[in-house]
Motif scaffolding. Structure first.
Motif, PDB file in Angstrom:
ATOM      1  N   ARG A  38     -45.085  -8.188  -0.982  1.00  0.00           N
ATOM      2  CA  ARG A  38     -45.199  -8.247   0.473  1.00  0.00           C
ATOM      3  C   ARG A  38     -46.385  -7.417   0.933  1.00  0.00           C
ATOM      4  NH1 ARG A  38     -39.775  -4.796   2.182  1.00  0.00           N
ATOM      5  NH2 ARG A  38     -40.539  -2.727   1.523  1.00  0.00           N
ATOM      6  N   GLN A  39     -46.904  -7.817   2.080  1.00  0.00           N
ATOM      7  CA  GLN A  39     -48.025  -7.083   2.661  1.00  0.00           C
ATOM      8  C   GLN A  39     -47.814  -6.973   4.162  1.00  0.00           C
ATOM      9  OE1 GLN A  39     -51.966  -8.586   1.750  1.00  0.00           O
ATOM     10  NE2 GLN A  39     -52.861  -6.592   2.206  1.00  0.00           N
ATOM     11  N   ARG A  45     -50.887  -4.711  -0.425  1.00  0.00           N
ATOM     12  CA  ARG A  45     -49.778  -5.512  -0.941  1.00  0.00           C
ATOM     13  C   ARG A  45     -48.931  -4.650  -1.874  1.00  0.00           C
ATOM     14  NH1 ARG A  45     -51.625 -11.114  -3.064  1.00  0.00           N
ATOM     15  NH2 ARG A  45     -52.701  -9.845  -4.636  1.00  0.00           N
ATOM     16  N   GLU A  46     -47.617  -4.807  -1.767  1.00  0.00           N
ATOM     17  CA  GLU A  46     -46.732  -4.012  -2.608  1.00  0.00           C
ATOM     18  C   GLU A  46     -45.706  -4.884  -3.310  1.00  0.00           C
ATOM     19  OE1 GLU A  46     -44.273  -1.180  -0.586  1.00  0.00           O
ATOM     20  OE2 GLU A  46     -43.523  -2.633   0.857  1.00  0.00           O
ATOM     21  N   PHE A  47     -45.304  -4.404  -4.462  1.00  0.00           N
ATOM     22  CA  PHE A  47     -44.308  -5.083  -5.279  1.00  0.00           C
ATOM     23  C   PHE A  47     -42.937  -4.992  -4.631  1.00  0.00           C
ATOM     24  CE2 PHE A  47     -42.032  -6.475  -8.922  1.00  0.00           C
ATOM     25  CZ  PHE A  47     -40.990  -5.584  -9.133  1.00  0.00           C
ATOM     26  N   VAL A  48     -42.175  -6.084  -4.702  1.00  0.00           N
ATOM     27  CA  VAL A  48     -40.812  -6.107  -4.187  1.00  0.00           C
ATOM     28  C   VAL A  48     -39.807  -6.295  -5.326  1.00  0.00           C
ATOM     29  CG1 VAL A  48     -39.180  -7.304  -2.686  1.00  0.00           C
ATOM     30  CG2 VAL A  48     -41.559  -7.014  -1.957  1.00  0.00           C
ATOM     31  N   ALA A  49     -39.974  -7.373  -6.100  1.00  0.00           N
ATOM     32  CA  ALA A  49     -39.017  -7.675  -7.157  1.00  0.00           C
ATOM     33  C   ALA A  49     -39.641  -8.631  -8.157  1.00  0.00           C
ATOM     34  CB  ALA A  49     -37.746  -8.283  -6.577  1.00  0.00           C
ATOM     35  N   ALA A  50     -39.103  -8.630  -9.371  1.00  0.00           N
ATOM     36  CA  ALA A  50     -39.575  -9.541 -10.412  1.00  0.00           C
ATOM     37  C   ALA A  50     -38.392 -10.024 -11.237  1.00  0.00           C
ATOM     38  CB  ALA A  50     -40.613  -8.856 -11.305  1.00  0.00           C
ATOM     39  N   ILE A  51     -38.569 -11.188 -11.850  1.00  0.00           N
ATOM     40  CA  ILE A  51     -37.517 -11.770 -12.672  1.00  0.00           C
ATOM     41  C   ILE A  51     -38.171 -12.451 -13.866  1.00  0.00           C
ATOM     42  CG2 ILE A  51     -37.507 -13.936 -11.340  1.00  0.00           C
ATOM     43  CD1 ILE A  51     -34.420 -13.962 -11.761  1.00  0.00           C
ATOM     44  N   GLU A  89     -39.123  -1.863   8.812  1.00  0.00           N
ATOM     45  CA  GLU A  89     -40.187  -1.614   7.829  1.00  0.00           C
ATOM     46  C   GLU A  89     -40.272  -2.703   6.756  1.00  0.00           C
ATOM     47  OE1 GLU A  89     -37.776   0.484   8.756  1.00  0.00           O
ATOM     48  OE2 GLU A  89     -37.014   1.640   7.047  1.00  0.00           O
ATOM     49  N   ASP A  90     -39.350  -3.659   6.764  1.00  0.00           N
ATOM     50  CA  ASP A  90     -39.450  -4.803   5.859  1.00  0.00           C
ATOM     51  C   ASP A  90     -40.343  -5.900   6.430  1.00  0.00           C
ATOM     52  OD1 ASP A  90     -35.984  -4.298   5.168  1.00  0.00           O
ATOM     53  OD2 ASP A  90     -37.669  -3.797   3.843  1.00  0.00           O
ATOM     54  N   THR A  91     -40.797  -5.733   7.649  1.00  0.00           N
ATOM     55  CA  THR A  91     -41.685  -6.710   8.268  1.00  0.00           C
ATOM     56  C   THR A  91     -42.976  -6.833   7.467  1.00  0.00           C
ATOM     57  OG1 THR A  91     -40.821  -6.332  10.489  1.00  0.00           O
ATOM     58  CG2 THR A  91     -43.039  -7.240  10.330  1.00  0.00           C
ATOM     59  N   ALA A  92     -43.292  -8.057   7.053  1.00  0.00           N
ATOM     60  CA  ALA A  92     -44.473  -8.288   6.219  1.00  0.00           C
ATOM     61  C   ALA A  92     -44.606  -9.779   5.936  1.00  0.00           C
ATOM     62  CB  ALA A  92     -44.357  -7.526   4.899  1.00  0.00           C
ATOM     63  N   VAL A 120     -42.078 -12.576   7.535  1.00  0.00           N
ATOM     64  CA  VAL A 120     -40.767 -12.021   7.874  1.00  0.00           C
ATOM     65  C   VAL A 120     -40.989 -10.936   8.918  1.00  0.00           C
ATOM     66  CG1 VAL A 120     -38.807 -10.671   7.043  1.00  0.00           C
ATOM     67  CG2 VAL A 120     -39.756 -12.523   5.634  1.00  0.00           C
ATOM     68  N   THR A 121     -40.322 -11.077  10.044  1.00  0.00           N
ATOM     69  CA  THR A 121     -40.433 -10.090  11.110  1.00  0.00           C
ATOM     70  C   THR A 121     -39.043  -9.585  11.444  1.00  0.00           C
ATOM     71  OG1 THR A 121     -42.374 -11.232  12.020  1.00  0.00           O
ATOM     72  CG2 THR A 121     -41.264  -9.626  13.437  1.00  0.00           C
ATOM     73  N   VAL A 122     -38.874  -8.271  11.387  1.00  0.00           N
ATOM     74  CA  VAL A 122     -37.587  -7.642  11.667  1.00  0.00           C
ATOM     75  C   VAL A 122     -37.741  -6.756  12.893  1.00  0.00           C
ATOM     76  CG1 VAL A 122     -35.691  -6.269  10.744  1.00  0.00           C
ATOM     77  CG2 VAL A 122     -37.117  -7.644   9.196  1.00  0.00           C
ATOM     78  N   SER A 123     -36.947  -7.018  13.907  1.00  0.00           N
ATOM     79  CA  SER A 123     -37.045  -6.227  15.131  1.00  0.00           C
ATOM     80  C   SER A 123     -36.488  -4.835  14.880  1.00  0.00           C
ATOM     81  CB  SER A 123     -36.261  -6.890  16.253  1.00  0.00           C
ATOM     82  OG  SER A 123     -34.889  -6.905  15.944  1.00  0.00           O
ATOM     83  N   SER A 124     -37.038  -3.882  15.613  1.00  0.00           N
ATOM     84  CA  SER A 124     -36.573  -2.505  15.451  1.00  0.00           C
ATOM     85  C   SER A 124     -35.392  -2.220  16.362  1.00  0.00           C
ATOM     86  CB  SER A 124     -37.717  -1.538  15.747  1.00  0.00           C
ATOM     87  OG  SER A 124     -38.224  -1.766  17.035  1.00  0.00           O
TER      88      SER A 124
END
Length: 124
Positions: A38-39, A45-51, A89-92, A120-124
């Motif tokens: 996500r960025q 850009r940052e890592f979130v998850a991998a499989i 803070e997950d908005t990206a 993805v937008t998360v309201s505060s």
């Protein structure tokens, strides 16, 4: 070469949930490790998850551990990111990425194939 298309991004209130999808085509999806990154605005850009390609092992960034779940369905050529208890803070922009015969890499430079991203937008 695999091609990736994300979907599922949306606007949600804090505490809500979203499920992102990553549809793969033009390749044998089951031979690719998959990651979500996500960025956020003004951030790297940052890592979130991998499989793993098999789906048997997963790896998460500390910031989402216990909140997000990565999964895949190789029969459907799809990967998923279930996001619960979303925070502002997950908005990206969230992007899925694939690496041939890849494992659980968190370094985005090791992924050769990327989708266009979904907001993805998360309201505060």
């Amino acid at each position: 070469q695999v091609q990736l298309v994300e979907s599922g991004g949306d606007f949600v209130h804090a505490g809500g949930s979203l499920r992102l999808s990553c549809a793969a085509s033009r390749g044998t999806f089951s031979r690719y490790g998959m990651g979500w990154f996500r960025q956020a605005p003004w951030k790297e850009r940052e890592f979130v998850a991998a499989i793993r390609s098999s789906g048997r092992s997963t790896h998460y960034a500390d910031s989402v551990k216990g909140l997000f779940t990565i999964s895949r369905d190789n029969a459907k050529n799809k990967g998923y990111l279930q996001m619960n208890s979303l925070r502002h803070e997950d908005t990206a922009v969230y992007s899925c990425a694939a690496r041939f015969l890849g494992g659980l890499e968190s370094d985005d430079k090791t992924y050769a194939y990327w989708g266009q991203g979904t907001q993805v937008t998360v309201s505060s």
